[in-house]
Design a protein around this motif. Structure first.
Motif, PDB file in Angstrom:
ATOM      1  N   ARG A   4       4.425  40.958 -37.091  1.00 16.95           N
ATOM      2  CA  ARG A   4       4.782  42.213 -36.667  1.00 16.95           C
ATOM      3  C   ARG A   4       5.489  43.145 -37.864  1.00 16.95           C
ATOM      4  N   GLY A   5       5.130  44.478 -37.973  1.00 10.97           N
ATOM      5  CA  GLY A   5       5.546  45.233 -38.846  1.00 10.97           C
ATOM      6  C   GLY A   5       4.805  45.174 -40.204  1.00 10.97           C
ATOM      7  N   LEU A   6       3.988  44.132 -40.323  1.00 16.80           N
ATOM      8  CA  LEU A   6       3.455  44.059 -41.693  1.00 16.80           C
ATOM      9  C   LEU A   6       2.266  44.911 -41.895  1.00 16.80           C
ATOM     10  N   GLN A   7       1.578  45.543 -40.838  1.00 11.68           N
ATOM     11  CA  GLN A   7       0.605  46.467 -41.095  1.00 11.68           C
ATOM     12  C   GLN A   7       1.142  47.757 -41.611  1.00 11.68           C
ATOM     13  N   GLY A   8       2.056  48.037 -40.821  1.00 10.17           N
ATOM     14  CA  GLY A   8       2.962  49.485 -41.410  1.00 10.17           C
ATOM     15  C   GLY A   8       3.428  49.190 -42.587  1.00 10.17           C
ATOM     16  N   PHE A   9       4.153  48.301 -42.969  1.00 12.29           N
ATOM     17  CA  PHE A   9       4.933  48.105 -44.046  1.00 12.29           C
ATOM     18  C   PHE A   9       3.634  48.121 -45.347  1.00 12.29           C
ATOM     19  N   VAL A  10       2.392  47.525 -45.095  1.00  7.15           N
ATOM     20  CA  VAL A  10       1.490  47.733 -46.088  1.00  7.15           C
ATOM     21  C   VAL A  10       1.001  48.991 -46.461  1.00  7.15           C
ATOM     22  N   GLY A  11       0.748  49.779 -45.352  1.00 11.16           N
ATOM     23  CA  GLY A  11       0.067  51.244 -45.295  1.00 11.16           C
ATOM     24  C   GLY A  11       1.076  52.055 -45.854  1.00 11.16           C
ATOM     25  N   SER A  12       2.509  52.184 -45.551  1.00 10.08           N
ATOM     26  CA  SER A  12       3.354  53.023 -46.012  1.00 10.08           C
ATOM     27  C   SER A  12       4.186  52.575 -47.156  1.00 10.08           C
ATOM     28  N   SER A  13       4.587  51.351 -47.331  1.00  6.79           N
ATOM     29  CA  SER A  13       5.341  50.834 -48.307  1.00  6.79           C
ATOM     30  C   SER A  13       4.899  50.051 -49.578  1.00  6.79           C
ATOM     31  N   CYS A  14       3.526  49.698 -49.334  1.00  6.46           N
ATOM     32  CA  CYS A  14       2.982  48.996 -50.451  1.00  6.46           C
ATOM     33  C   CYS A  14       1.613  49.323 -50.379  1.00  6.46           C
ATOM     34  N   PRO A  15       1.342  50.548 -50.620  1.00  9.89           N
ATOM     35  CA  PRO A  15      -0.232  50.797 -50.654  1.00  9.89           C
ATOM     36  C   PRO A  15      -1.016  50.485 -51.614  1.00  9.89           C
ATOM     37  N   HIS A  16      -0.198  49.926 -52.794  1.00 12.86           N
ATOM     38  CA  HIS A  16      -1.095  49.261 -54.001  1.00 12.86           C
ATOM     39  C   HIS A  16      -1.894  47.996 -53.483  1.00 12.86           C
ATOM     40  N   ILE A  17      -1.384  47.524 -52.603  1.00 12.75           N
ATOM     41  CA  ILE A  17      -2.114  46.170 -51.903  1.00 12.75           C
ATOM     42  C   ILE A  17      -3.504  46.564 -51.493  1.00 12.75           C
ATOM     43  N   CYS A  18      -3.787  47.927 -51.150  1.00 12.51           N
ATOM     44  CA  CYS A  18      -5.004  48.216 -50.514  1.00 12.51           C
ATOM     45  C   CYS A  18      -5.746  48.681 -51.516  1.00 12.51           C
ATOM     46  N   THR A  19      -6.959  48.225 -51.761  1.00 12.93           N
ATOM     47  CA  THR A  19      -8.021  48.534 -52.817  1.00 12.93           C
ATOM     48  C   THR A  19      -9.168  49.041 -52.269  1.00 12.93           C
ATOM     49  N   VAL A  20      -9.845  50.217 -52.622  1.00 14.58           N
ATOM     50  CA  VAL A  20     -11.173  50.323 -52.287  1.00 14.58           C
ATOM     51  C   VAL A  20     -12.331  49.629 -52.971  1.00 14.58           C
ATOM     52  N   VAL A  21     -13.170  49.069 -52.023  1.00 14.69           N
ATOM     53  CA  VAL A  21     -14.066  48.078 -52.582  1.00 14.69           C
ATOM     54  C   VAL A  21     -15.610  48.602 -52.117  1.00 14.69           C
ATOM     55  N   ASN A  22     -16.781  48.272 -52.871  1.00 11.93           N
ATOM     56  CA  ASN A  22     -17.931  48.461 -51.950  1.00 11.93           C
ATOM     57  C   ASN A  22     -18.689  47.088 -51.803  1.00 11.93           C
ATOM     58  N   PHE A  23     -19.175  46.836 -50.704  1.00 14.34           N
ATOM     59  CA  PHE A  23     -19.777  45.655 -50.161  1.00 14.34           C
ATOM     60  C   PHE A  23     -20.978  45.438 -51.161  1.00 14.34           C
ATOM     61  N   LYS A  24     -21.774  46.292 -51.303  1.00 17.74           N
ATOM     62  CA  LYS A  24     -22.935  46.233 -52.170  1.00 17.74           C
ATOM     63  C   LYS A  24     -22.847  45.634 -53.647  1.00 17.74           C
ATOM     64  N   ASP A  25     -21.574  46.228 -54.377  1.00 19.24           N
ATOM     65  CA  ASP A  25     -21.154  45.983 -55.541  1.00 19.24           C
ATOM     66  C   ASP A  25     -20.546  44.449 -55.621  1.00 19.24           C
ATOM     67  N   LEU A  26     -19.668  43.972 -54.358  1.00 17.95           N
ATOM     68  CA  LEU A  26     -19.147  42.638 -54.408  1.00 17.95           C
ATOM     69  C   LEU A  26     -20.270  41.649 -54.282  1.00 17.95           C
ATOM     70  N   ALA A  27     -21.466  42.053 -53.424  1.00 17.31           N
ATOM     71  CA  ALA A  27     -22.491  41.149 -53.153  1.00 17.31           C
ATOM     72  C   ALA A  27     -23.133  40.787 -54.549  1.00 17.31           C
TER      73      ALA A  27
END
Length: 862
Positions: A4-27
Motif C-alpha cells: 500500500r502506497g509504495l507505487q506512488g511513493f516510488v513514482g513521486s518521491s523516489c524517481p531515482h529508483i526507476c531507471t530506463v533500460v532496453n531489453f535488447k541491450d540487457l539480453a
C-alpha cells in the motif's frame, strides 16, 4: 495489488529508483555473462492483461481476434531479440488473501454498475478510464499463449511467489509485471509492463537496492516494511495507529513529500533504529499491537521469503554470546533507567556490553539482558566453547550454574551438559532421589516433563508416570492428534508401539497404523475397514509446492485419495491445460471473478446460476469416485460473484446426479485409458454434464468446429427462458461471419449504438466457453480445445452488430451478409439447436411476433 502506497511513493518521491533500460541491450549483456545461455524473462501474466488488451472495444464481450494478434506481436518482438518468455498465471486464491480478493470483487461490482448506468444514459461504450477487462480474459490468454508456442504455467499458490522463485532460481534476466511486491522479494530485477514500449523494447527497471538506500534499510528489512504498510495479506488498517506513531516521532519530515510518503519514510526510519539495537526484532514485536494478529503478521513476512532465504525479524536466540578479553571500560546512560552503567568493549565485535560486580569475587563480570524479563543476568565463560553464558546461584551448593530461559514461563532454569550431544539441556530436581534430571517442555501443557535417552536412537524421549506402577514410561507424539501418548516395546519386533485407552476396559491397548488411510486402528482390526471420510491425505503433495511458513505448515489435505489422478490433474493444472479441475480435486474450493452483468436487469440471470448445474455435475464426476453416486460426495465451496452476493462466505454447492448411458465412468478410464471406444465415453460424459445426452445426434450432425458452440447454445436456451429466436440468430450469424473476416475488418467495424442487454449476452456466452474448458478437461478432452476458443467462435462487436440487426427484424440473408454457403450452414445450425430444445420442452419463439415483418431494407444495412 502489492504494498500500500509504495507505487506512488516510488513514482513521486523516489524517481531515482526507476531507471530506463532496453531489453535488447540487457539480453546482449546477459549472453556475454552467460555464454550459451538464453536470456529469460518471467512474465506475471495477470499484471499484463490490461497492457495486452489493446482493442478499442471492450464492452461487447471481447475483441478476441484482435487480442490474439496483439499477443502474437508481443511474443514475436521478444523472440526476435533472442529473449525467452515464461508466463505465470494465478492458479488459485490463497486463504490469507481471500479477504483482499473479496474486497476487489465488491469494488468491481460498483464499477460495473457505473458502466451499465453510462451505457443506458449514453448508448455508447464508456471511455478507457472506466475500462473493465472482458470476461474470461485470464483463462483464454493461457490458451492463446500456448497456441503461440509459449511456455505457460498456472500456479499452485499465489503467482507472484512462484514468479519470484523461478526468477531467482533460474538466474533470469528479470521479472516483467506491475506489482510492488516484486520490489520486496529478494529476487532478479523487476521491470514495469506499463512502461514498456514494444517498438523500442524500452521500459523502466525498479531497483530494490536503490529503494533500500533511500530508506536506510537492508534487503532483508523490506518484507517487514511491506507488512507494516499493508499488503494483500496484512490489512492496511492493522498497523494504522503504529504508522502514525512513527510519523509523530519522525524528526526528518520532508515538506516536498506527501503524507503517505512521509509515513513510509517514518516507518522505515523506525525499523532502521530498532535494527541497530541489541535483539531489536524482539523489541519491535513487543511494541507492535499484534494481539491475535501475531500469526498473520509473521505469515505475511514469511510470504516474501523465497526458498533458502531467512528473515532476521524472526526472533531467534543467539547461537553464541560475546567472549571478553582485556576489557576496555567506559560508562553509558541506560535508556530506561538513566543510570550510569559500566561498559566493556568486546575485542571481536568491537561492541560495548554492560558489566556488573560479582558479590562473591568483587570482580566486574559482563552481563546480558534477558529478552523475556528485561533484567540483566551475569555471565561466565564456558571452558569448552570459550563463550559467555548466563548463570544463576544454586541455593543448595551456593555455586554458579549455567541457565537458559524457559520460552513458556519466561523464567531462568538451570541446565546441564548432555554428554552425548555436548548441548546444554534444562534440568529439574527429582523429589524422590534429589538428583537433577534432564527435562523438556510439553508443547500442550507448557510444563516441564522428565526425559530419558532412547538407547536405539540416542535421542531424548519424554516420560510419564504410570499411575498403576508408579514407574516412568517413555512417550511418543501421536501424528494425528499431536499429543504425547505412552508407548510399549513389542517383544517380537523390538519396535515401540503407541498405546491408546480402551473406553470399555479403561486399559491401554497397543495401536497400529493403517498405511492407506493414515489412520490408527487397534491391533487386530481388519485393515480393509473403510471409514466414511470425504477427505484423505495425499501422499503425492510435497511441502515444496507451498510456502513453508514454519510450524503452521501442514500436509495438504485433498478431496480425493487416488494419487495417480491427483498427479495427472496437477500436471494439467501447472501446464495451464485445464481450468478449475485441480482446484476441485485438491481443495474443493473454486472462484470466478466479476462478469459484465446488469444487476438491475432481472430478466437475465447471472452466469453464476446459469452454469451452476453444469458445475454440479462436474463435481459429481470428479468427487464421486465413479458410479455416479452423489450421496457421499462432499460439497464444494464456490466464491462466484453475482448480484446480491456479499461474499462473506462461499456458497456450499452439492454435486448433482449424472445420467450417462452405461453409468458414470471412472476418472482413470476417462483420463488414462487408450482403449477403443473410450473417446465415445468421454463425449457421453461431457454431454451428460450439460444434461444433453438426448442431443447427441443433432450435435454430431453439426460436426466440428461448431459442435461445441451448438452444445452451449442448446444449454443456454433451455436454461434461460427469456432468450428468444432473435438472440439465437445473432449468436449463430456472428460465428459464421467471423470465419471469413480478416482481423483488420473487425477492427474497422462500427456500431450504431451499444445495447446493455447485448453486452450481458456477450459476457454470458464467453462465460459459457470457459465452462466448456472446465467440462472438456474434466471429461478427458473429448473435443479439441481450439473448437471453443473465442477467437475462433466469437467477436464482441460483430455479435453486437448482428444483435442490433436481428432486433430490427433484418432477414437471415442480411445477417449472414448475403453469403449463400453461410446461409445454408446457418439453417443447419439453427435447425439442430431448435430440434434439441424441443426435445427438452423448450420451443424457441420470436419476441417480435406482433411487429411488422422486415424484409431487410435500408434499416438493416447490407
Amino acid at each position: 495489488m502489492g504494498v500500500r502506497g509504495l507505487q506512488g511513493f516510488v513514482g513521486s518521491s523516489c524517481p531515482h529508483i526507476c531507471t530506463v533500460v532496453n531489453f535488447k541491450d540487457l539480453a546482449e549483456q546477459h549472453r556475454s555473462r552467460h555464454p550459451g545461455g538464453t536470456p529469460t524473462i518471467v512474465v506475471d501474466a495477470m499484471c499484463c492483461l490490461r497492457y495486452w488488451y489493446t482493442p478499442d472495444s471492450w464492452i461487447c464481450g471481447g475483441q478476441w481476434r484482435e487480442y490474439f494478434s496483439a499477443l502474437r506481436e508481443f511474443v514475436k518482438t521478444f523472440t526476435a531479440v533472442g529473449i525467452k518468455l515464461i508466463f505465470f498465471f494465478d492458479g488459485m486464491v490463497e486463504q490469507n488473501k481471500r479477504d483482499e480478493w473479496v474486497k476487489r470483487r465488491l469494488k468491481n461490482n460498483r464499477e460495473i454498475a457505473r458502466i451499465f448506468h453510462y451505457i443506458k444514459s449514453n448508448k455508447e461504450q464508456p471511455g478507457r478510464n472506466m475500462f473493465f477487462i472482458p470476461s474470461g480474459l485470464a483463462v483464454f490468454t493461457r490458451f492463446a499463449l500456448k497456441t503461440l508456442g509459449q511456455e505457460t504455467r498456472c500456479s499452485l499458490q499465489e503467482a507472484d511467489y512462484e514468479v519470484a522463485s523461478y526468477g531467482l532460481q533460474n538466474d533470469c534476466l528479470g521479472i516483467l509485471g506491475e506489482d510492488t511486491d516484486y520490489l520486496i522479494y529478494d529476487t532478479c530485477p523487476y521491470f514495469s509492463i506499463s512502461e514498456l514500449c514494444l517498438d523500442s523494447l524500452d521500459t523502466v527497471m525498479l531497483c530494490r537496492e536503490k529503494l533500500c538506500q533511500s530508506l536506510g534499510l537492508g534487503l532483508s528489512d523490506l518484507p517487514l516494511l511491506a507488512c507494516l504498510l499493508g499488503n494483500d495479506v496484512i490489512p492496511e488498517g492493522m498497523f494504522e495507529s503504529f504508522r502514525y506513531k512513527c510519523l509523530s516521532s519522525y524528526t526528518s519530515v520532508r515538506e516536498n513529500f506527501d503524507k503517505k510518503g512521509n509515513i513510509i519514510l517514518a516507518v522505515a526510519d523506525h525499523i532502521a533504529k530498532v535494527r541497530r539495537l541489541h535483539q531489536g526484532e524482539k523489541k519491535l514485536e513487543e511494541i507492535l499491537p499484534l494481539g491475535t494478529n501475531k500469526a498473520l503478521f509473521y505469515k505475511g513476512v514469511a510470504s516474501y521469503l523465497l526458498p533458502g532465504q531467512r528473515s532476521p525479524w524472526f526472533f531467534q536466540k543467539p547461537e553464541g554470546v560475546i567472549t571478553l578479553d582485556k576489557p576496555v571500560v567506559s560508562m553509558i546512560s541506560g535508556p530506561e533507567s538513566h543510570w550510569e552503567v559500566p561498559m566493556c568493549t568486546d575485542p571481536e565485535s568491537k561492541q560495548e556490553v554492560p558489566m556488573c560486580t560479582d558479590p562473591e569475587s568483587g570482580r566486574d563480570v559482563p552481563v546480558c539482558t534477558d529478552p523475556e524479563s528485561g533484567r540483566d543476568v551475569p555471565m561466565y565463560t564456558d571452558p569448552e566453547s570459550r563463550q559467555d553464558v548466563p548463570v544463576c546461584t544454586d541455593p543448595e551448593s551456593g555455586q554458579d550454574v549455567p541457565v537458559c530461559t524457559d520460552p513458556e514461563s519466561g523464567q531462568d532454569v538451570p541446565v546441564c551438559t548432555d554428554p552425548e550431544s555436548g548441548r546444554d539441556v534444562p534440568v529439574c530436581t527429582d523429589p524422590e532421589s534429589g538428583r537433577d534430571v534432564p527435562v523438556c517442555t510439553d508443547p500442550e501443557s507448557g510444563r516441564d516433563v522428565p526425559v530419558c535417552t532412547d538407547p536405539a536412537s540416542g535421542r531424548d524421549v519424554p516420560m510419564c508416570t504410570d499411575p498403576e506402577s508408579g514407574q516412568d514410561v517413555p512417550m511418543c507424539t501421536d501424528p494425528e492428534s499431536g499429543r504425547d501418548v505412552p508407548v510399549c516395546t513389542d517383544p517380537e519386533s523390538g519396535q515401540e508401539i503407541s498405546l491408546s485407552s480402551d473406553p470399555e476396559f479403561k486399559q491401554e491397548v497397543p495401536m497400529c497404523m493403517r498405511s492407506e488411510s493414515k489412520q490408527k486402528l487397534p491391533v487386530g482390526t481388519n485393515p480393509e475397514f473403510n471409514p466414511e471420510a470425504p477427505m484423505f491425505t495425499n501422499p503425492e503433495i510435497k511441502q515444496e509446492d507451498t510456502i513453508n511458513t514454519g510450524p503452521e505448515m501442514k500436509q495438504q489435505v485433498t478431496m480425493v485419495s487416488d494419487p495417480e489422478i491427483l498427479q495427472v490433474a496437477r500436471a494439467h493444472h501447472v501446464q495451464a491445460e485445464s481450468y478449475l479441475v485441480y482446484n476441485i480435486l485438491s481443495s474443493g474450493e473454486v472462484e470466478c471473478s466479476n462478469s459484465l452483468e446488469d444487476e438491475l436487469d432481472q430478466a437475465l440471470p447471472s452466469q453464476a446460476f446459469v452454469y451452476r448445474p453444469v458445475r454440479q455435475r462436474v463435481y459429481s464426476l470428479l468427487l464421486g469416485g465413479g458410479g455416479g453416486d452423489t450421496s457421499a460426495c462432499p460439497t464444494v465451496k464456490e466464491w462466484f460473484v453475482y448480484s446480491g452476493n456479499p461474499l462473506r462466505h462461499p456458497d456450499l454447492v452439492r454435486p448433482l446426479q449424472m445420467n450417462i448411458p452405461g453409468g458414470t465412468p471412472s476418472l482413470k478410464l476417462l483420463w488414462l485409458s487408450q482403449e477403443p471406444g473410450v473417446q465415445a465415453r468421454r463425449l457421453d460424459t461431457l454431454l451428460a454434464c450439460f444434461d444433453l445426452s438426448s442431443s447427441r445426434e443433432e450435435l454430431q450432425a453439426v460436426g466440428s468446429p461448431f459442435e461445441a458452440l451448438c452444445c452451449l447454445l442448446i444449454y443456454l436456451f433451455v436454461q434461460v427462458d427469456t432468450l428468444c429466436l432473435e438472440d439465437l440468430h445473432a449468436f449463430i450469424a456472428q460465428a459464421l461471419c467471423l470465419q471469413g473476416k480478416p482481423t483488420v475488418q473487425l477492427v474497422d467495424l462500427e456500431l450504431d449504438h451499444v445495447d446493455p442487454r447485448a453486452v450481458q449476452l456477450g459476457s454470458l456466452l464467453v462465460r459459457g466457453l470457459t465452462t466448456l474448458v472446465l467440462v472438456n478437461s474434466a471429461c478427458g478432452f473429448p473435443w479439441k480445445t481450439a473448437d471453443f476458443m473465442p477467437w475462433n467462435l466469437f467477436d464482441g462487436k460483430l455479435f453486437h452488430q448482428k444483435y442490433l440487426q436481428s432486433e430490427k427484424g433484418c432477414t437471415v440473408e442480411v445477417l449472414v451478409e448475403q453469403n449463400r454457403s453461410r446461409l445454408t450452414k446457418f439453417q443447419a445450425l439453427k435447425s439442430a439447436v431448435c430440434r434439441a430444445c424441443v426435445k427438452e420442452n423448450r420451443p424457441i419463439s420470436s419476441r417480435r411476433h406482433w411487429r411488422p415483418h422486415h424484409s431487410g431494407g435500408s434499416r438493416c444495412g447490407r
